[in-house]
Design an enzyme around this catalytic site. Structure first.
Site, PDB file in Angstrom:
ATOM      1  N   LYS A  55     -10.241   6.174   4.386  1.00 25.54           N
ATOM      2  CA  LYS A  55     -11.592   5.744   4.764  1.00 25.54           C
ATOM      3  C   LYS A  55     -12.664   6.285   3.829  1.00 25.54           C
ATOM      4  CE  LYS A  55     -15.130   4.138   6.633  1.00 25.54           C
ATOM      5  NZ  LYS A  55     -15.661   4.158   5.258  1.00 25.54           N
ATOM      6  N   HIS A 113      -9.280   3.752  -1.113  1.00 29.75           N
ATOM      7  CA  HIS A 113      -7.905   3.264  -0.993  1.00 29.75           C
ATOM      8  C   HIS A 113      -7.568   2.293  -2.130  1.00 29.75           C
ATOM      9  CE1 HIS A 113      -4.167   2.000   0.653  1.00 29.75           C
ATOM     10  NE2 HIS A 113      -4.590   1.046   1.460  1.00 29.75           N
ATOM     11  N   CYS A 150       0.822  -1.224   0.000  1.00 29.27           N
ATOM     12  CA  CYS A 150       0.000   0.000   0.000  1.00 29.27           C
ATOM     13  C   CYS A 150       0.851   1.267   0.000  1.00 29.27           C
ATOM     14  CB  CYS A 150      -0.939   0.004   1.203  1.00 29.27           C
ATOM     15  SG  CYS A 150      -1.929  -1.484   1.312  1.00 29.27           S
ATOM     16  N   SER A 162     -11.057   1.116   5.473  1.00 34.42           N
ATOM     17  CA  SER A 162     -11.003   1.722   4.142  1.00 34.42           C
ATOM     18  C   SER A 162     -11.667   0.723   3.190  1.00 34.42           C
ATOM     19  CB  SER A 162      -9.548   1.971   3.738  1.00 34.42           C
ATOM     20  OG  SER A 162      -8.826   0.762   3.746  1.00 34.42           O
TER      21      SER A 162
END
Ligand code: COA
Length: 387
Positions: free
Chosen positions: A331, A335, A88, A210
């Protein structure tokens, strides 16, 4: 080393983008960034693309070449393109590579992009679990919501954080997302929305997580000394830091402190010669609500154990002591994993140019980002300043 500035930024709408493809998302963001920067294709020296798992999400590898081709830089211009992967944190790291390339003198005009198309597969949870230790965590059944739930349990046990305080992170981020037309969720919610949403991994509920998202973002960087040729508002990169940690959560001495965030944050502040109080706002990696609380503590803005109270008192809202995740964060903005780190830079650029509209932090001059790979095995942090 040369000083580096961001001279252009572009983004797509984040969300469940059934209407478009991976390549079209990246092309849209790339062309928006190039247009915003006033550079021509012929001037672009290099391209870095952050993507966590295009191979599993859409069956596509060789992503750098694909994006370069579709954005019009591959075929005739033969621009070198490199994919960057750090789960990520892929986007944040792509930005760092672009900054390093310009700072070193290797290239002048460089694009850093991030993209992910996550909603085309049914097993996104398993793909994401590849960012943890497959052999010792994922094979044993640990998912990302599960791992962050363990962090939340540890934190609540140690510091007495309440479920309501955790919910307030999500309420604030949905509020900010409601003012961002690129956000996946643009609806306001309340504490009871979070508390009554389905349980995902105790204590984390649906609205602590998320979402699974599609989207892309891109920025253009160049040496500060030539930035004014392209824009009146260059945004100077005054720190670019990265730190690592154990890949498995269970190997860390303290579950609820991300050692790599502490290390990357300290390096970033040392590079920028700044103190915590100098930062006007921060975009942090709130993949789960608990992660935002850990981030603002581990970066040194709030004492360990006090981020719940700080959030409850409204200090992380726009207009508060430290606005956190003005974009809506992971959130509410969404994402798309490879895109998130570049989206954070995009948001900082909007704020520092004074172009963030209703979510503008008044007088913003210095912004910071923190982008996490996995449960904290990679952390990338940047500080940017209006020139
Ligand atoms: N927050 C709020 N609403 C959400 C949501 C979220 N995180 N995720 C999904 N929804 C909504 C959807 O919009 C949908 O609403 P609708 O019925 O009104 O259309 C509904 O919830 C069901 O969506 P669905 O896609 O079926 O959800 P899901 O149960 O399959 O997935 C999670 C929910 C939380 C499990 C999933 O979003 C998830 O895994 N999130 C974490 C991603 C992650 O780990 N990222 C990496 C972090 S390091």
């Amino acid at each position: 080393m040369r000083e580096v500035a961001v001279i252009g930024a572009g983004i797509t709408k984040f969300g469940e983008r059934w209407d478009t493809s991976f390549r079209d998302l990246c092309t849209e963001a790339g062309i928006a960034a190039i247009g915003d920067s006033n550079v021509t294709g012929e001037e672009i020296d290099e391209l870095f693309v952050g993507s966590m798992s295009a191979g599993r999400f859409i069956g596509q590898e060789h992503v750098g070449a694909l994006v370069s081709d579709y954005v019009g830089l591959g075929g005739e211009l033969h621009v070198p393109a490199t994919r960057v992967e750090a789960a990520c944190a892929s986007g944040g790291l792509a930005f760092r590579q672009a900054v390093a390339s310009v700072a070193s003198g290797m290239s002048d005009i460089v694009i850093a992009a991030g993209v992910e198309k996550m909603t085309d597969v049914g097993d996104a949870t398993d793909v994401l679990a590849g960012a943890a230790d497959r052999e010792w965590e994922s094979f044993a059944g640990a998912t990302f919501p599960g791992l962050y739930a363990m962090i939340a349990c540890d934190y609540m046990h140690k510091y007495g954080l309440t479920r309501e305080q955790l919910a307030k992170v999500s309420v604030k981020n949905h509020h900010n997302g409601s003012m961002n037309r690129y956000a996946q969720f643009q609806n306001e919610i309340t504490v009871s929305t979070v508390m009554n949403s389905s349980l995902v991994a105790s204590p984390l509920r649906l609205f602590d997580c998320s979402p699974v998202s599609d989207g892309a973002a891109a920025v253009v960087v160049c040496p500060l000394e030539i930035a004014k040729k392209y824009t009146d508002t260059p945004i100077k990169v005054i720190a670019s830091a990265q730190a690592g940690d154990t890949i498995a959560l269970h190997d860390r001495p303290d579950f609820s402190t991300l050692g790599a965030t502490v290390a990357a944050g300290n390096k970033a502040f040392a590079q920028a010669h700044l103190e915590r109080k100098d930062i006007d706002f921060v975009e942090v990696h709130d993949c789960f609500t608990i992660a935002e609380l850990c981030a603002i503590e581990d970066l040194g803005f709030v004492k360990k154990g006090e981020a719940g109270k700080f959030t409850e008192e409204g200090d992380t809202y726009i207009g508060g002591k430290l606005p956190v995740n003005t974009s809506g964060g992971l959130k509410a903005c969404g994402h798309p994993v490879g895109a998130t780190g570049i989206k954070q830079i995009w948001e900082v650029v909007q704020q520092l140019r004074g172009e963030a509209g209703k979510r503008q932090v008044e007088g913003a001059e210095i912004g910071m980002t923190q982008n996490v790979g996995g449960t904290g095995a990679t952390v990338v942090s940047h500080i940017l300043r209006r020139d």
